[in-house]
Design a protein around this motif. Structure first.
Motif, short mmCIF file in Angstrom:
data_model
loop_
_atom_site.label_atom_id
_atom_site.label_comp_id
_atom_site.label_asym_id
_atom_site.label_seq_id
_atom_site.Cartn_x
_atom_site.Cartn_y
_atom_site.Cartn_z
N ALA A 161 -72.96 50.46 80.95
CA ALA A 161 -71.66 50.37 81.24
C ALA A 161 -71.38 51.43 81.42
N SER A 162 -69.87 51.61 81.76
CA SER A 162 -69.55 52.43 82.69
C SER A 162 -69.96 52.72 84.11
N GLU A 163 -69.95 54.04 84.24
CA GLU A 163 -69.93 55.14 85.86
C GLU A 163 -70.81 56.35 85.55
N THR A 164 -71.59 56.72 86.32
CA THR A 164 -72.97 57.80 86.06
C THR A 164 -71.60 58.38 85.40
N GLN A 165 -72.59 59.43 84.66
CA GLN A 165 -71.70 60.18 83.66
C GLN A 165 -71.98 62.05 84.34
N VAL A 166 -72.97 61.97 85.78
CA VAL A 166 -73.23 62.76 86.22
C VAL A 166 -73.22 62.87 87.71
N TYR A 167 -73.84 61.90 88.92
CA TYR A 167 -73.94 61.65 89.76
C TYR A 167 -73.08 60.99 90.86
N LYS A 168 -71.46 61.64 90.55
CA LYS A 168 -70.38 61.62 90.95
C LYS A 168 -70.35 61.98 92.35
N LEU A 169 -69.90 61.17 93.03
CA LEU A 169 -69.82 61.92 95.06
C LEU A 169 -69.29 62.80 95.10
N ALA A 170 -68.55 63.87 93.95
CA ALA A 170 -68.16 64.83 94.33
C ALA A 170 -69.09 66.02 93.84
N LYS A 171 -69.60 65.66 92.98
CA LYS A 171 -70.85 66.23 92.15
C LYS A 171 -72.27 66.81 93.54
N MET A 172 -72.24 66.14 94.13
CA MET A 172 -73.45 65.18 94.93
C MET A 172 -73.69 66.89 95.91
N PRO A 173 -73.05 66.90 96.22
CA PRO A 173 -73.75 68.31 97.48
C PRO A 173 -74.13 69.76 96.17
N GLY A 174 -73.68 69.67 95.41
CA GLY A 174 -74.02 70.99 93.97
C GLY A 174 -74.87 70.98 94.18
N ILE A 175 -75.38 69.26 92.89
CA ILE A 175 -76.25 68.92 93.13
C ILE A 175 -77.89 69.26 93.63
N MET A 176 -77.73 68.57 94.92
CA MET A 176 -78.77 68.77 95.92
C MET A 176 -79.06 70.21 95.94
N PHE A 177 -78.08 70.94 96.66
CA PHE A 177 -78.32 72.46 96.66
C PHE A 177 -78.98 72.94 95.33
N ARG A 178 -78.87 72.76 94.19
CA ARG A 178 -79.75 73.77 93.01
C ARG A 178 -80.47 73.31 92.82
N ASN A 179 -80.61 71.75 93.07
CA ASN A 179 -82.30 71.54 92.58
C ASN A 179 -83.15 71.39 93.99
N SER A 180 -82.30 71.15 95.43
CA SER A 180 -83.46 72.38 96.47
C SER A 180 -83.97 73.59 96.42
N ILE A 181 -83.18 74.58 95.61
CA ILE A 181 -83.46 76.14 95.25
C ILE A 181 -84.57 75.77 94.17
N GLY A 182 -84.18 74.97 93.34
CA GLY A 182 -84.79 74.57 91.97
C GLY A 182 -86.79 74.28 92.58
N LEU A 183 -86.69 73.89 93.16
CA LEU A 183 -88.06 73.23 93.81
C LEU A 183 -88.81 74.16 94.62
N LEU A 184 -88.06 74.97 95.50
CA LEU A 184 -88.01 75.75 96.03
C LEU A 184 -88.76 76.94 94.91
N LYS A 185 -88.45 77.27 94.12
CA LYS A 185 -89.20 78.66 93.11
C LYS A 185 -90.13 77.38 92.57
N LEU A 186 -90.28 76.67 92.08
CA LEU A 186 -90.89 75.75 91.80
C LEU A 186 -92.97 75.59 92.56
N ARG A 187 -92.43 75.31 93.53
CA ARG A 187 -93.58 75.75 94.77
C ARG A 187 -94.23 76.67 94.38
N PHE A 188 -93.32 77.94 94.46
CA PHE A 188 -94.27 79.47 94.68
C PHE A 188 -94.00 79.59 93.64
N ALA A 189 -93.78 79.44 92.53
CA ALA A 189 -94.11 79.61 90.84
C ALA A 189 -95.78 79.94 90.67
#
Length: 234
Positions: free
Chosen positions: A206-234
């Motif tokens: 039912a309904s559409e995704t509550q998180v991965y909407k088109l307008a949010k995707m660039p911000g999601i990509m940026f945040r998670n790219s930084i998150g992976l970098l932090k994880l890799r070198f943690a």
């Protein structure tokens, strides 16, 4: 009622139209698997559509641990909270939108292990094209930081022993939306093996995704790219 040996962790946000159907489908399937006794850990994340009230009603029908909050803690924290509440030998994390059903659960349960995780491989994916494209691009970046042979390292179908999850848990705070990308990265850092199982992927109930909407995707990509970098070198 026998003591549960599997906790099914379900992060939930505004899923009033689909949650009951999801629980009914999983309950019917899990009850048919010999030796499996389950409990649902529902991590409700600040819903405003009646999901909170529905969960209270569903507690009368299903074995549920109700972990509801009045604020948005985010998908990743909801999953982490659910894992922290699990008192069973094994934990299965799966999304609550109905895109992944229990049709391969019999095989998945037979492949459970104290030594490695089992992750799904959605083949083919039933997500909107923009999300699939972003995911493919992110997979290239993820593979540079955490080289692996997994086909679908962001699949929200993960089965593992509680003791393994305790080892991974300290590394799971770096990713908000892209939680399972971070999970695979954490396993890579700890040298914990992950096996795959092909699963059927389908449209949301039912309904559409509550998180991965088109307008949010660039911000999601940026945040998670930084998150992976932090994880890799943690």
């Amino acid at each position: 009622m026998k003591k549960p040996n599997l906790s099914l962790v379900l992060p939930v946000h505004n899923e009033v139209a689909s949650l009951e159907k999801v629980l009914s489908e999983w309950q019917s399937s899990l009850n048919k698997i010999s030796g499996l006794h389950h409990v649902f850990i529902i991590c409700e994340d600040g819903s405003v559509d009646g999901t909170k009230e529905l969960i209270v009603e569903l507690e009368r029908q299903y074995p549920i641990i109700n972990n509801s909050v009045s604020w948005r803690r985010g998908y990743g924290q909801a999953v982490r909270d659910g894992i922290g509440l699990a008192k069973t030998d094994y934990v299965l994390c799966v999304d609550s939108d109905g895109q992944i059903g229990p049709d391969r659960m019999n095989e998945a349960w037979s492949r459970r292990s104290k030594d490695h995780f089992l992750i799904g491989w959605r083949c083919p994916r039933a997500d909107p094209l923009v999300r699939v494209v972003y995911s493919k691009l992110f997979k290239l970046y993820h593979g540079i930081l955490f080289p692996n042979q997994l086909h679908d390292p962001s699949c929200p179908f993960v089965l593992g022993h509680t003791k393994l999850l305790e080892r991974v848990s300290p590394f799971l705070a770096y990713m908000k939306e892209g939680f399972w990308w971070g999970f695979v990265g954490a396993c890579w850092k700890l040298k914990l093996p992950i096996d795959e199982i092909q699963i059927r992927h389908r449209k949301r109930f039912a309904s559409e995704t509550q998180v991965y909407k088109l307008a949010k995707m660039p911000g999601i990509m940026f945040r998670n790219s930084i998150g992976l970098l932090k994880l890799r070198f943690a």
